[in-house]
Design a protein around this motif. Structure first.
Motif, PDB file in Angstrom:
ATOM      1  N   TYR A 105     -49.703  -7.146 -20.961  1.00 26.65           N
ATOM      2  CA  TYR A 105     -49.071  -6.210 -21.891  1.00 26.65           C
ATOM      3  C   TYR A 105     -50.129  -5.481 -22.717  1.00 26.65           C
ATOM      4  O   TYR A 105     -50.001  -4.284 -23.001  1.00 26.65           O
ATOM      5  N   LEU A 106     -51.179  -6.197 -23.084  1.00 26.73           N
ATOM      6  CA  LEU A 106     -52.241  -5.605 -23.896  1.00 26.73           C
ATOM      7  C   LEU A 106     -53.246  -4.809 -23.054  1.00 26.73           C
ATOM      8  O   LEU A 106     -53.833  -3.842 -23.537  1.00 26.73           O
ATOM      9  N   ALA A 107     -53.434  -5.227 -21.797  1.00 25.23           N
ATOM     10  CA  ALA A 107     -54.492  -4.629 -20.978  1.00 25.23           C
ATOM     11  C   ALA A 107     -54.017  -3.500 -20.069  1.00 25.23           C
ATOM     12  O   ALA A 107     -54.784  -2.578 -19.763  1.00 25.23           O
ATOM     13  N   LEU A 108     -52.766  -3.546 -19.623  1.00 26.04           N
ATOM     14  CA  LEU A 108     -52.278  -2.571 -18.646  1.00 26.04           C
ATOM     15  C   LEU A 108     -51.518  -1.434 -19.314  1.00 26.04           C
ATOM     16  O   LEU A 108     -50.895  -1.615 -20.364  1.00 26.04           O
ATOM     17  N   GLY A 109     -51.555  -0.295 -18.671  1.00 24.74           N
ATOM     18  CA  GLY A 109     -50.733   0.820 -19.115  1.00 24.74           C
ATOM     19  C   GLY A 109     -49.287   0.577 -18.738  1.00 24.74           C
ATOM     20  O   GLY A 109     -48.967  -0.343 -17.974  1.00 24.74           O
ATOM     21  N   ALA A 110     -48.403   1.432 -19.236  1.00 21.74           N
ATOM     22  CA  ALA A 110     -46.976   1.250 -19.000  1.00 21.74           C
ATOM     23  C   ALA A 110     -46.635   1.265 -17.513  1.00 21.74           C
ATOM     24  O   ALA A 110     -45.846   0.441 -17.035  1.00 21.74           O
ATOM     25  N   ALA A 111     -47.236   2.193 -16.758  1.00 24.34           N
ATOM     26  CA  ALA A 111     -46.922   2.315 -15.332  1.00 24.34           C
ATOM     27  C   ALA A 111     -47.354   1.071 -14.562  1.00 24.34           C
ATOM     28  O   ALA A 111     -46.592   0.531 -13.745  1.00 24.34           O
ATOM     29  N   ALA A 112     -48.580   0.609 -14.803  1.00 22.53           N
ATOM     30  CA  ALA A 112     -49.097  -0.563 -14.093  1.00 22.53           C
ATOM     31  C   ALA A 112     -48.319  -1.822 -14.474  1.00 22.53           C
ATOM     32  O   ALA A 112     -48.027  -2.674 -13.623  1.00 22.53           O
ATOM     33  N   PHE A 113     -47.973  -1.940 -15.747  1.00 22.97           N
ATOM     34  CA  PHE A 113     -47.231  -3.113 -16.207  1.00 22.97           C
ATOM     35  C   PHE A 113     -45.839  -3.139 -15.573  1.00 22.97           C
ATOM     36  O   PHE A 113     -45.380  -4.181 -15.088  1.00 22.97           O
ATOM     37  N   ALA A 130     -40.212   5.258 -16.323  1.00 22.58           N
ATOM     38  CA  ALA A 130     -40.142   6.231 -17.412  1.00 22.58           C
ATOM     39  C   ALA A 130     -39.339   5.681 -18.589  1.00 22.58           C
ATOM     40  O   ALA A 130     -39.727   5.842 -19.757  1.00 22.58           O
ATOM     41  N   GLU A 131     -38.224   5.024 -18.291  1.00 26.77           N
ATOM     42  CA  GLU A 131     -37.409   4.445 -19.364  1.00 26.77           C
ATOM     43  C   GLU A 131     -38.185   3.350 -20.091  1.00 26.77           C
ATOM     44  O   GLU A 131     -38.138   3.258 -21.319  1.00 26.77           O
ATOM     45  N   TYR A 132     -38.904   2.534 -19.315  1.00 24.77           N
ATOM     46  CA  TYR A 132     -39.716   1.492 -19.946  1.00 24.77           C
ATOM     47  C   TYR A 132     -40.817   2.104 -20.806  1.00 24.77           C
ATOM     48  O   TYR A 132     -41.057   1.659 -21.937  1.00 24.77           O
ATOM     49  N   ARG A 133     -41.483   3.143 -20.300  1.00 22.54           N
ATOM     50  CA  ARG A 133     -42.569   3.780 -21.048  1.00 22.54           C
ATOM     51  C   ARG A 133     -42.051   4.362 -22.364  1.00 22.54           C
ATOM     52  O   ARG A 133     -42.683   4.216 -23.414  1.00 22.54           O
TER      53      ARG A 133
END
Length: 259
Positions: A105-113, A130-133
């Motif tokens: 959660y701290l290291a990855l961007g929204a898309a990768a996570f 997109a909704e998660y981001r």
């Protein structure tokens, strides 16, 4: 086997080797070959030649002969031990998953996570990346805790209930499964059910019903407690944990009620 057994008993016990001064020790009850008698009982060996010998507890070994050793009972015990070990192993793996999710959660961007965890549980919470981001960009407090709780719901370590649900329907089964599976503890008996109308009363929170409080007291006597996660206004999330366990900071980002 019987011949070897007889030889060992005569050499190691009936000769009194190593036990000459046993009568001087505190708690002395005689130089009895209890382990030899136990082996004879368990393995069904013929120990008739030791009847009357002063060091062999023949009468004890043949007390209620109908009570024989049950291999089936032993197998059930082994299964229970193994299930306890497996439950502990799964619980440790879940702790690893929690740490991994925190780090990602701290290291990855929204898309990768989202890509990494969508099959695990995110696709049940968010329609797409997109909704998660957008949810994450809103920067609401407690997002990490929200994600952790929902992962644990998916894995069965947290129970999710609707505010209309009666706790009698799900809670006792959840508690006993966690006690047996994760901690190898005996199940607890279900408390008497409340008047169902109490659980439908909007002014009484589910965790404040008489049924839940009674179950909580039984749980505490086992050395455990309830932890309620107050995330949604119409949903209840609950888990059990040892009374001595300490909740980390991330969990306090969510509103909690700890019994």
């Amino acid at each position: 086997m019987v011949q070897t057994f007889n030889s060992q008993v005569k050499k190691k016990w009936l000769s009194g080797n190593g036990y000459k001064n046993a009568h001087k020790e505190k708690g002395y009850i005689g130089v009895w070959s209890y382990d030899a008698a136990a082996l004879a009982k368990i393995l069904g060996l013929d120990d008739s030649c030791f009847k009357g010998k002063k060091n062999y507890p023949y009468d004890l070994a043949h007390y209620k002969n109908a009570r024989t050793f049950s291999a089936n009972a032993y197998s059930k015990w082994l299964i229970k031990v193994r299930e306890k070990e497996q439950g502990a192993e799964r619980l440790e793996k879940e702790k690893v998953y929690i740490r991994e999710l925190e780090e990602d959660y701290l290291a990855l961007g929204a898309a990768a996570f989202y890509e990494k965890y969508k099959e695990r549980f995110l696709k049940d919470l968010f329609f797409d990346e997109a909704e998660y981001r957008n949810y994450r960009m809103a920067g609401e407090e407690g997002i990490l805790g929200f994600l952790l709780v929902n992962m644990l719901v998916t894995d069965g370590y947290i129970l999710q209930m609707d505010y209309k649900d009666g706790p009698e329907e799900y809670l006792i089964d959840f508690v006993n499964e966690r006690l047996e599976t994760d901690y190898g503890k005996d199940m607890i008996e279900e408390p008497e059910s409340d008047d169902e109308s109490e659980n439908m009363d909007a002014e009484i929170e589910l965790y404040d019903t008489k049924y839940v409080k009674s179950l909580g007291r039984k749980l505490k006597r086992k050395g455990f407690r309830f932890v309620w996660f107050l995330i949604d206004s119409d949903q209840y999330y609950v888990c059990i944990m040892p009374k001595t366990a300490v909740l980390g900071k991330k969990w306090h980002e969510i509103r909690l009620k700890v019994d």
